[in-house]
Design an enzyme around this catalytic site. Structure first.
Site, PDB file in Angstrom:
ATOM      1  N   CYS A 174       0.640  -1.108   0.371  1.00 32.77           N
ATOM      2  CA  CYS A 174      -0.131   0.095  -0.249  1.00 32.77           C
ATOM      3  C   CYS A 174       0.853   1.241  -0.265  1.00 32.77           C
ATOM      4  O   CYS A 174       1.648   1.334   1.027  1.00 32.77           O
ATOM      5  CB  CYS A 174      -1.054   0.527   1.180  1.00 32.77           C
ATOM      6  SG  CYS A 174      -1.793  -1.484   1.667  1.00 32.77           S
ATOM      7  N   ALA A 175       1.858   2.103  -1.108  1.00 31.60           N
ATOM      8  CA  ALA A 175       2.751   2.377  -1.312  1.00 31.60           C
ATOM      9  C   ALA A 175       2.418   3.718  -1.298  1.00 31.60           C
ATOM     10  O   ALA A 175       3.359   4.035  -1.095  1.00 31.60           O
ATOM     11  CB  ALA A 175       3.687   1.683  -1.717  1.00 31.60           C
ATOM     12  N   ALA A 176       1.080   4.332  -1.780  1.00 31.34           N
ATOM     13  CA  ALA A 176       1.139   6.058  -2.392  1.00 31.34           C
ATOM     14  C   ALA A 176       0.840   7.025  -0.831  1.00 31.34           C
ATOM     15  O   ALA A 176       0.614   5.907   0.213  1.00 31.34           O
ATOM     16  CB  ALA A 176      -0.457   6.148  -3.504  1.00 31.34           C
ATOM     17  N   PRO A 177       1.051   7.798  -0.560  1.00 27.94           N
ATOM     18  CA  PRO A 177       2.109   8.706  -1.600  1.00 27.94           C
ATOM     19  C   PRO A 177       3.383   8.087  -2.317  1.00 27.94           C
ATOM     20  O   PRO A 177       4.235   8.500  -3.313  1.00 27.94           O
ATOM     21  CB  PRO A 177       1.473  10.353  -1.208  1.00 27.94           C
ATOM     22  CG  PRO A 177       1.674   9.528   0.089  1.00 27.94           C
ATOM     23  CD  PRO A 177       1.416   8.863   0.920  1.00 27.94           C
ATOM     24  N   GLY A 178       4.344   7.640  -0.673  1.00 27.06           N
ATOM     25  CA  GLY A 178       5.884   6.777  -1.732  1.00 27.06           C
ATOM     26  C   GLY A 178       6.175   7.332  -1.019  1.00 27.06           C
ATOM     27  O   GLY A 178       8.055   7.134  -1.215  1.00 27.06           O
ATOM     28  N   LYS A 180       7.512   5.359   1.569  1.00 25.22           N
ATOM     29  CA  LYS A 180       8.412   5.331   1.931  1.00 25.22           C
ATOM     30  C   LYS A 180       9.134   4.130   0.849  1.00 25.22           C
ATOM     31  O   LYS A 180      10.452   3.285   0.605  1.00 25.22           O
ATOM     32  CB  LYS A 180       7.632   3.435   3.055  1.00 25.22           C
ATOM     33  CG  LYS A 180       7.046   4.279   4.895  1.00 25.22           C
ATOM     34  CD  LYS A 180       6.210   3.840   5.128  1.00 25.22           C
ATOM     35  CE  LYS A 180       6.148   4.167   5.672  1.00 25.22           C
ATOM     36  NZ  LYS A 180       4.344   5.483   5.591  1.00 25.22           N
ATOM     37  N   ASP A 232      -5.441  -4.284  -5.968  1.00 28.77           N
ATOM     38  CA  ASP A 232      -5.830  -4.897  -4.169  1.00 28.77           C
ATOM     39  C   ASP A 232      -5.304  -5.421  -3.800  1.00 28.77           C
ATOM     40  O   ASP A 232      -5.194  -6.872  -4.035  1.00 28.77           O
ATOM     41  CB  ASP A 232      -7.350  -4.760  -4.411  1.00 28.77           C
ATOM     42  CG  ASP A 232      -8.237  -5.167  -2.979  1.00 28.77           C
ATOM     43  OD1 ASP A 232      -7.290  -5.367  -2.173  1.00 28.77           O
ATOM     44  OD2 ASP A 232      -8.832  -5.667  -3.020  1.00 28.77           O
ATOM     45  N   CYS A 311      -0.796   4.464  11.018  1.00 28.58           N
ATOM     46  CA  CYS A 311      -0.713   5.042  12.377  1.00 28.58           C
ATOM     47  C   CYS A 311      -1.557   5.336  13.001  1.00 28.58           C
ATOM     48  O   CYS A 311      -2.046   6.537  12.564  1.00 28.58           O
ATOM     49  CB  CYS A 311      -0.424   6.344  11.702  1.00 28.58           C
ATOM     50  SG  CYS A 311      -0.760   6.731  10.120  1.00 28.58           S
TER      51      CYS A 311
HETATM   52  C1  LIG Z   1      -1.415   5.338   5.007  1.00 22.59           C
HETATM   53  S1  LIG Z   1      -1.092   5.465   3.223  1.00 22.59           S
HETATM   54  C2  LIG Z   1       0.235   4.380   2.790  1.00 22.59           C
HETATM   55  C3  LIG Z   1       1.309   5.455   2.788  1.00 22.59           C
HETATM   56  C4  LIG Z   1       2.536   4.742   2.367  1.00 22.59           C
HETATM   57  N1  LIG Z   1       2.991   3.355   3.074  1.00 22.59           N
HETATM   58  C5  LIG Z   1       3.141   5.536   2.011  1.00 22.59           C
HETATM   59  O1  LIG Z   1       4.945   5.862   3.085  1.00 22.59           O
HETATM   60  O2  LIG Z   1       3.812   6.851   1.958  1.00 22.59           O
HETATM   61  C6  LIG Z   1      -2.555   4.020   2.494  1.00 22.59           C
HETATM   62  C7  LIG Z   1      -2.550   3.397   1.036  1.00 22.59           C
HETATM   63  O3  LIG Z   1      -3.058   2.243   1.727  1.00 22.59           O
HETATM   64  C8  LIG Z   1      -4.070   2.256   0.143  1.00 22.59           C
HETATM   65  N2  LIG Z   1      -4.933   0.940   0.043  1.00 22.59           N
HETATM   66  C9  LIG Z   1      -6.609   1.024   0.766  1.00 22.59           C
HETATM   67  N3  LIG Z   1      -6.432   0.547   0.673  1.00 22.59           N
HETATM   68  C10 LIG Z   1      -5.636  -0.503   0.209  1.00 22.59           C
HETATM   69  C11 LIG Z   1      -6.047  -1.707  -0.666  1.00 22.59           C
HETATM   70  N4  LIG Z   1      -6.779  -2.720  -0.632  1.00 22.59           N
HETATM   71  N5  LIG Z   1      -5.084  -2.420  -1.377  1.00 22.59           N
HETATM   72  C12 LIG Z   1      -3.611  -1.573  -2.056  1.00 22.59           C
HETATM   73  N6  LIG Z   1      -4.030  -0.123  -1.025  1.00 22.59           N
HETATM   74  C13 LIG Z   1      -4.762   0.352  -1.000  1.00 22.59           C
HETATM   75  C14 LIG Z   1      -4.083   4.372   0.609  1.00 22.59           C
HETATM   76  O4  LIG Z   1      -4.599   4.081  -2.108  1.00 22.59           O
HETATM   77  C15 LIG Z   1      -3.391   4.850   0.942  1.00 22.59           C
HETATM   78  O5  LIG Z   1      -2.552   5.409  -0.393  1.00 22.59           O
END
Ligand SMILES: C[S@@+](CC[C@H](N)C(=O)[O-])C[C@H]1O[C@@H](n2cnc3c(N)ncnc32)[C@H](O)[C@@H]1O
Length: 750
Positions: A174-178, A180, A232, A311
């Site tokens: 779950c990488a966005a915005p990125g 990490k 997903d 978080c």
């Molecule tokens: C907390 S943020 C991640 C922050 C990111 N790891 C960073 O350090 O920048 C959670 C992310 O999970 C994504 N998300 C939510 N449900 C998801 C799913 N089922 N599969 C993949 N990503 C998902 C959201 O779109 C969001 O971008």
């Protein structure tokens, strides 16, 4: 979409997503920082040490001080650090703003090489105060060019705990915005002299739009080892790769599972969480979080590490997930003790007892108390295991919870899992396959026989995990799948049994060139490519017509791309190395070098290189089309001997002259008839000028460029040129299309 799914979607998207990278300019209207339910809930849970609750609440109400992480690769990062310490931190540390004394920023003790700094200024203060304007501009500009990240201190922790090595295959679920992801990429490239590390990062997000934030973030690092995909995470497809002449499932050495969460640890920054907080967010997210975590450990190689983080301070999203995972794993997973990995960081050990509260304030301590009418909302995995012996064996105390008042940060939860054996639901008659040392399939140590589950890529009739089986998870009859079937909050069952159809997926194709592709003929001779240049790793984004841009990926990512195009939604990969130049052919080669790929490409280029000095770079970055004679003698002589066309301008640091930058600098340029120019995007220009000691600063009236070393005119010229649009980015890469002498474009200048 039903109410529940709409709510879920809202939670996922809006809750904590933008805890990083909200930009230096973001702000919030004033919100009353009170929430009785929140206070009652955390008082009752007993997570906060005795006597500290008031401090905890007080810290939660304070704005979060800004933290800065220096990004980028090693020697460049060192130079930025030098710049920050010697210039910007010194400038601000004596200041007093609104009766607040600005303290000198402090390095975070637990982050290596002083690459992360803690300030006592909020983002708002940095943004608003005229006295901090230069510092603010520096941060904005360097953030834009990818050399600095405004990243929450606690958010920097998970990548550190993954202990990345350059050969690791990494999945960021779950990488966005990125932010990490950026750390992970940097860690892969810890040796700047290796253009193609063996490892790679596959960065995934379910939200298509947010995938482009990821692309932007990754692009700044110019790595050929990153791929952005859009799935997903709870059913992200198993991938396959060629290995030893056969097909293997790709198991990752490292998995980052930074799941969507309710985000109450970010209240200091995302203050609207104060208004919205109820326990229902956590209850809704628990199921998804567990499904994502299960999918993560399924794809983890035996011996590999997965970091789970949120978080949120809520045990329902934290310890409950870890406990459920450990229980399901039947010993295949262990919690690692990471206490020594973050020296100086204060954290609370994970808890072993917690309770559950509904939105209406009703408490449950045990699943047996939950009325059946609530069974769709409240699941057994939300409670701590009942058997005390079992519970003790999970070692939940190895989880780490970071509390905001302990070191003035956000709240955070992190746990490190190590995979000791295949997951029990995938273990059916594992088949031993002899391993030979290999570059591509090496998720397991080369001398360890690889365990392939039956039905793995090698054995499926249609030749791969995306077929019927999907590797480890093809288990319709297993307890996991049974549990998943018909239970809304249970762990994700097997992925779709038919080949995944990538509906609505519109990205251009990724087309690899063959070694004898005609484009290489002129490129080969013009740039005198070395024999080890990996032509097979070059790709374009079109099947038809002229190739406009050429990109490169590492050999390992090529392997992944070629084997999984049917099952994977790739949003972006590859670093641009060459772009077609409209007039290029008349100068011997239709393709000019692209700045973003220069560090990848340059080790293979043996001609078209001009060695330049610090003074030369200043000239090149501050003047639009300097005559060749503006260069110092050495560079001038080299340039005179070179024919017109694309060039590399290369600065090699001199260790005997520590006053000059100690990192190599490579710029793309163009050797014209009588002049020469660098093609470097605006922010990168400013970045390099700063490294050379030229202060680039624009005050509100567009005046006020200053320099530390007499380079005032140059800095002013750069800023003026930028204001006049001369250095504006010419294409999506930010490179300018060269103006060519001899034609009408440059004739007035030369
Ligand atoms: C907390 S943020 C991640 C922050 C990111 N790891 C960073 O350090 O920048 C959670 C992310 O999970 C994504 N998300 C939510 N449900 C998801 C799913 N089922 N599969 C993949 N990503 C998902 C959201 O779109 C969001 O971008």
């Amino acid at each position: 979409m039903g109410k529940r799914s709409r709510q879920r979607q809202k939670n996922q998207n809006a809750s904590r997503d933008d805890r990083d990278n909200a930009g230096w300019g973001a702000g919030y209207a004033d919100i009353i920082k009170e929430n009785k339910l929140f206070e009652d809930y955390y008082k009752e849970q007993g997570l906060i040490p005795e006597g500290e609750f008031d401090q905890f609440m007080e810290a939660m109400r304070e704005p979060l001080p800004a933290t800065i992480r220096i990004t980028g690769y090693k020697s460049h990062a060192k130079e930025i650090l030098h710049c920050l310490k010697e210039k910007y931190f010194k400038d601000i540390q004596e200041l007093e703003i609104d009766s607040q004394k600005i303290e000198a920023p402090q390095p975070l003790s637990w982050y290596p090489d002083e690459q992360a700094w803690h300030t006592n200024m909020s983002r708002k203060l940095i943004r608003k105060s005229p006295l901090l304007e230069k510092f603010h501009q520096f941060l904005v500009s360097e953030t834009e060019s990818g050399n600095i990240s405004r990243q929450e201190a606690v958010s920097m922790i998970p990548p550190l705990l993954l202990k990345i090595e350059s050969h690791h295959k990494i999945l960021d679920m779950c990488a966005a915005p990125g932010s990490k992801t950026a750390q992970l990429i940097e860690m892969l490239h810890s040796d700047m002299d290796v253009p193609f590390p063996e490892g790679f990062v596959i960065a995934n997000d379910v939200d298509n739009k947010r995938c482009y934030l990821l692309v932007h973030q990754a692009k700044r690092l110019n790595s050929p080892c990153i791929m952005v995909v859009n799935h997903d995470a709870s059913c992200i497809p198993m991938l396959q790769i060629d290995s030893d002449g056969g097909k293997d499932i790709l198991f990752y050495d490292r998995v980052l599972c930074d799941v969507p969460c309710s985000g109450d640890g970010t209240m200091r920054k995302n203050i609207d969480v104060w208004k919205k907080w109820t326990t229902s967010n956590s209850l809704h997210l628990h199921g998804l979080q567990l499904r994502i975590a299960v999918r993560g450990v399924e794809q983890l190689a035996v011996g590999g590490r997965m970091v789970y983080s949120t978080c949120s301070l809520n045990p329902i999203e934290d310890e409950a997930i870890i406990a459920a995972l450990l229980e399901k794993s039947e010993g295949a997973l262990e919690l690692a003790d990471a206490s020594a990995d973050l020296p100086g960081l204060k954290w609370m050990p994970g808890v072993t007892s917690w309770k559950l509260m509904t939105k209406e304030g009703q408490w449950f301590s045990d699943w047996s108390e939950v009325p059946s009418s609530r069974h769709t909302q409240i699941r057994p995995t939300m409670f701590p295991p009942k058997d005390p012996e079992k519970l003790a064996g999970l070692h939940l105390e190895r989880c780490m919870r970071i509390l905001p008042h302990h070191q003035n940060t956000g709240g955070f939860f992190v746990a490190v899992l190590v995979k000791k054996a295949p997951m029990p639901w995938n273990k059916r008659h594992p088949k031993l396959r002899k391993s030979a040392p290999t570059q591509t399939g090496g998720s397991l140590a080369a001398d360890v026989p690889r365990l392939l589950p039956e039905g793995s890529a090698e054995e499926t009739e249609d030749g791969g995990p995306g077929g019927r089986g999907d590797g480890e998870t093809e288990n319709a009859g297993t307890p996991l799948a049974q549990e998943a079937a018909g239970k809304q909050d249970a762990v994700c069952g097997p992925p779709p049994s038919k080949k995944q159809k990538l509906f609505g997926y519109k990205e251009d194709p990724f087309v690899f060139l063959t070694e004898d592709d005609p484009v290489f003929t002129s490129i080969q001779s013009f740039y005198d490519l070395s024999p080890d240049f990996p032509k097979r790793n070059v790709l374009t984004r079109t099947h038809e017509g002229k190739k406009r841009h050429l990109y490169m990926v590492s050999k390992e990512l090529r392997n992944v791309l070629l084997n999984n195009s049917e099952r994977m939604k790739v949003i972006n990969t590859g670093v641009k190395v060459w772009s077609r130049n409209s007039d290029g052919e008349e100068f011997g080669c239709a393709f000019r070098l692209a700045q973003e790929g220069i560090y990848t490409l340059q080790p293979y280029i043996r001609s078209r290189i001009i060695r330049v000095s610090v003074e030369d770079i200043k000239v090149l970055l501050t003047q639009e089309n300097p005559f060749l004679s503006k260069l110092e003698d050495d560079a001038h002589a080299q340039a005179k001997q070179m024919g017109m066309g694309s060039i590399v301008l290369k600065y090699i640091p001199n260790p005997n002259n520590p006053s000059e930058p100690q990192c190599p600098i490579q710029l793309c340029g163009w050797r014209g008839k009588t002049s020469i120019r660098a093609f470097v995007p605006r922010n990168e220009r400013f970045h390099y000028l700063r490294l050379l000691g030229v202060e680039v600063f624009r005050d509100k009236q567009g005046l006020g460029q200053k320099s530390r070393d007499g380079a005032k005119e140059e800095a002013a010229a750069a800023t003026k040129a930028e204001q006049e649009g001369e250095l504006e980015n010419g294409d999506e890469n930010g490179s300018l299309e060269p103006k060519i002498e001899g034609g009408n474009k440059e004739s007035s200048i030369s």
